[in-house]
Design a protein around this motif. Structure first.
Motif, PDB file in Angstrom:
ATOM      1  N   LEU A  97       1.064  -1.457  -0.157  1.00 31.07           N
ATOM      2  CA  LEU A  97      -0.285  -0.386  -0.359  1.00 31.07           C
ATOM      3  C   LEU A  97       0.770   1.131  -0.088  1.00 31.07           C
ATOM      4  CD1 LEU A  97      -2.711   0.845   0.563  1.00 31.07           C
ATOM      5  CD2 LEU A  97      -2.544   1.292   2.827  1.00 31.07           C
ATOM      6  N   PHE A  98       2.134   1.586   0.755  1.00 30.40           N
ATOM      7  CA  PHE A  98       3.507   2.941   0.885  1.00 30.40           C
ATOM      8  C   PHE A  98       3.767   2.635  -0.404  1.00 30.40           C
ATOM      9  CE2 PHE A  98       2.349   2.737   6.156  1.00 30.40           C
ATOM     10  CZ  PHE A  98       2.058   3.367   5.972  1.00 30.40           C
ATOM     11  N   LEU A 111       1.548   3.894  -2.836  1.00 35.21           N
ATOM     12  CA  LEU A 111       1.189   5.337  -2.742  1.00 35.21           C
ATOM     13  C   LEU A 111       2.451   6.021  -2.908  1.00 35.21           C
ATOM     14  CD1 LEU A 111      -0.922   5.584   0.629  1.00 35.21           C
ATOM     15  CD2 LEU A 111      -1.496   5.981  -1.499  1.00 35.21           C
ATOM     16  N   ARG A 118       2.276   6.169  -7.285  1.00 36.14           N
ATOM     17  CA  ARG A 118       1.658   6.997  -7.778  1.00 36.14           C
ATOM     18  C   ARG A 118       2.199   8.405  -7.891  1.00 36.14           C
ATOM     19  NH1 ARG A 118      -4.235   6.032  -5.772  1.00 36.14           N
ATOM     20  NH2 ARG A 118      -3.389   4.471  -5.331  1.00 36.14           N
ATOM     21  N   GLY A 119       2.798   9.146  -6.612  1.00 35.28           N
ATOM     22  CA  GLY A 119       3.255  10.123  -6.341  1.00 35.28           C
ATOM     23  C   GLY A 119       4.190  10.584  -7.581  1.00 35.28           C
ATOM     24  N   SER A 170       6.523  11.246  -1.501  1.00 37.51           N
ATOM     25  CA  SER A 170       6.828  10.027  -2.344  1.00 37.51           C
ATOM     26  C   SER A 170       7.704   9.502  -1.616  1.00 37.51           C
ATOM     27  CB  SER A 170       6.704  10.315  -3.584  1.00 37.51           C
ATOM     28  OG  SER A 170       5.390  10.867  -3.988  1.00 37.51           O
ATOM     29  N   CYS A 182       7.346   7.323   2.167  1.00 40.92           N
ATOM     30  CA  CYS A 182       6.278   6.624   1.499  1.00 40.92           C
ATOM     31  C   CYS A 182       6.714   5.251   0.708  1.00 40.92           C
ATOM     32  CB  CYS A 182       4.822   6.838   0.615  1.00 40.92           C
ATOM     33  SG  CYS A 182       3.907   7.625   1.330  1.00 40.92           S
TER      34      CYS A 182
END
Length: 92
Positions: free
Chosen positions: A37-38, A41, A44-45, A64, A67
């Protein structure tokens, strides 16, 4: 000694696997899920389309990177937990 509810229902082990091993394996699965999940995230950034693959890395937000770092820590912890699941326990 008081027995837990699962020990009362299924006995000493779950399908031939001891309860500490099952608990450790479920912890490893949860840790891997949180780690991915991290990482997702953070990745995605960094998703900025470009002809050069390294340009989005230079323009990414520091959050980012944080994460992705946290995700890698959780993934490493899940690998350690899986290793602990399959390690043979030494007798007394």
């Amino acid at each position: 000694m008081d027995r837990t509810l699962s020990e009362k229902l299924w006995g000493e082990n779950l399908f031939g696997i001891s309860y500490p091993t099952v608990c450790t394996f479920l912890s490893a699965l949860l840790s891997a899920a949180v780690g991915m999940l991290f990482v997702g995230l953070g990745a995605r950034g960094m998703a900025i389309p470009s002809d050069y693959w390294w340009i989005p890395l230079l323009r990414a937000h520091p959050l980012s990177y944080v994460c992705i770092g946290i995700g890698i820590v959780f993934l490493a912890a899940s690998l350690y937990l899986v290793r602990a699941c399959f390690k043979k326990e030494k007798g007394p």
